[in-house]
Design a protein around this motif. Structure first.
Motif, short mmCIF file in Angstrom:
data_model
loop_
_atom_site.label_atom_id
_atom_site.label_comp_id
_atom_site.label_asym_id
_atom_site.label_seq_id
_atom_site.Cartn_x
_atom_site.Cartn_y
_atom_site.Cartn_z
N LYS A 52 0.89 -1.33 -0.20
CA LYS A 52 0.17 -0.11 0.02
C LYS A 52 0.92 1.40 -0.10
N GLN A 53 0.94 1.95 -1.14
CA GLN A 53 1.55 3.09 -1.33
C GLN A 53 0.99 4.28 -1.64
N ALA A 54 -0.24 4.12 -1.71
CA ALA A 54 -1.36 5.34 -1.92
C ALA A 54 -2.43 5.29 -0.98
N THR A 55 -3.26 6.43 -0.98
CA THR A 55 -4.69 6.31 -0.35
C THR A 55 -5.62 7.20 -1.08
N ALA A 56 -6.91 6.89 -0.98
CA ALA A 56 -7.79 7.71 -1.62
C ALA A 56 -8.92 8.28 -0.54
N THR A 57 -8.64 9.47 0.11
CA THR A 57 -9.63 9.86 0.91
C THR A 57 -10.21 10.93 0.17
N SER A 58 -11.58 10.99 0.42
CA SER A 58 -12.64 11.96 -0.14
C SER A 58 -12.51 13.15 0.10
N LEU A 59 -12.61 14.34 -0.83
CA LEU A 59 -12.74 15.55 -0.40
C LEU A 59 -13.63 15.94 0.44
N HIS A 65 -14.67 17.65 8.18
CA HIS A 65 -14.04 17.32 9.37
C HIS A 65 -13.00 18.53 9.49
N LYS A 66 -13.50 19.47 8.59
CA LYS A 66 -12.46 20.87 8.86
C LYS A 66 -10.96 20.40 8.76
N GLU A 67 -10.83 19.32 7.94
CA GLU A 67 -9.05 19.13 7.97
C GLU A 67 -8.57 19.60 6.76
N SER A 68 -7.15 20.17 6.96
CA SER A 68 -6.50 20.54 5.57
C SER A 68 -6.21 19.43 4.98
N LEU A 69 -6.08 19.55 3.48
CA LEU A 69 -5.61 18.70 2.49
C LEU A 69 -4.43 18.27 3.02
N PRO A 70 -3.61 17.25 2.50
CA PRO A 70 -2.36 16.75 2.78
C PRO A 70 -1.55 17.81 1.86
N GLU A 71 -0.04 17.84 2.34
CA GLU A 71 0.70 18.49 1.49
C GLU A 71 2.08 17.54 1.14
N ILE A 72 2.65 17.89 0.00
CA ILE A 72 3.88 17.58 -0.45
C ILE A 72 4.96 17.27 1.07
N ASN A 73 5.49 16.49 1.06
CA ASN A 73 6.62 16.21 2.36
C ASN A 73 5.91 16.11 3.50
N ASP A 74 4.41 16.11 3.88
CA ASP A 74 4.09 15.99 5.06
C ASP A 74 4.47 14.42 5.41
N LEU A 75 4.74 14.31 6.96
CA LEU A 75 5.04 12.97 7.30
C LEU A 75 3.83 12.89 8.21
N ASN A 76 3.48 11.35 8.30
CA ASN A 76 2.42 10.76 9.33
C ASN A 76 2.98 9.47 9.77
N ILE A 77 2.13 9.31 10.95
CA ILE A 77 2.55 7.95 11.52
C ILE A 77 1.29 7.09 11.44
N VAL A 78 1.34 5.80 10.64
CA VAL A 78 0.32 4.84 10.31
C VAL A 78 0.16 4.03 11.82
N THR A 79 -0.93 3.80 12.33
CA THR A 79 -1.17 2.70 13.38
C THR A 79 -2.10 1.90 12.92
N ASP A 80 -2.22 0.77 13.90
CA ASP A 80 -3.37 -0.32 13.63
C ASP A 80 -4.28 0.36 14.38
N TRP A 81 -5.56 -0.31 14.19
CA TRP A 81 -6.59 0.02 14.77
C TRP A 81 -6.70 0.54 16.21
N ASP A 82 -5.76 -0.24 17.19
CA ASP A 82 -5.69 0.01 18.58
C ASP A 82 -4.71 1.01 18.77
N GLY A 83 -4.18 1.87 17.58
CA GLY A 83 -3.35 2.99 17.76
C GLY A 83 -1.72 2.66 18.00
N ASN A 84 -1.37 1.33 17.83
CA ASN A 84 0.15 0.91 17.90
C ASN A 84 0.66 1.48 16.62
N ALA A 85 1.93 2.08 16.70
CA ALA A 85 2.50 2.83 15.45
C ALA A 85 2.96 1.70 14.67
#
Length: 119
Positions: A52-59, A65-85
């Motif tokens: 999985k190297q891409a994702t498709a979140t709806s606009l 949710h009043k969230e900003s769109l991602p930007e190039i070079n943003d970093l995020n931490i993916v977790t499992d359902w329980d929040g484990n990184a």
């Protein structure tokens, strides 16, 4: 520090040891994919396997949710359902594409299911 925050800090520390250029950055936001445990854990596993190297979140989701769109070079931490990184990811490309114009190539790099556009 709770178990979840501990796993995020531990992963971030390991990441910044390997990538010292990020040492002065704050710990990035964390999230899990999907809205249910099975799919969230499956997607986390697919990220770890580099399938999985891409994702498709709806606009709509970002606007609702009043969230900003991602930007190039943003970093995020993916977790499992329980929040484990499980992984640090970096945004390298952003395309706003109508649903009916999503390509089969994108479906493959999104990596879910059988990788097909039909899925």
């Amino acid at each position: 520090m709770g178990k979840i925050q501990s796993s995020i800090k531990k992963l971030w520390d390991a990441f910044t040891n390997e990538h010292p250029e990020y040492r002065d950055n704050n710990i990035p936001p964390s999230f899990y994919f999907c809205d249910n445990e099975k799919d969230a854990n499956t997607c986390a596993h697919l990220v770890l396997k580099r399938i999985k190297q891409a994702t498709a979140t709806s606009l709509w989701w970002f606007e609702t949710h009043k969230e900003s769109l991602p930007e190039i070079n943003d970093l995020n931490i993916v977790t499992d359902w329980d929040g484990n990184a499980v992984a640090v990811i970096k945004t390298t490309q952003i395309d706003l594409v109508p649903f009916n114009q999503v390509t089969s190539e994108f479906s493959k790099i999104e990596g879910e299911g059988d990788g097909s556009l039909a899925y």
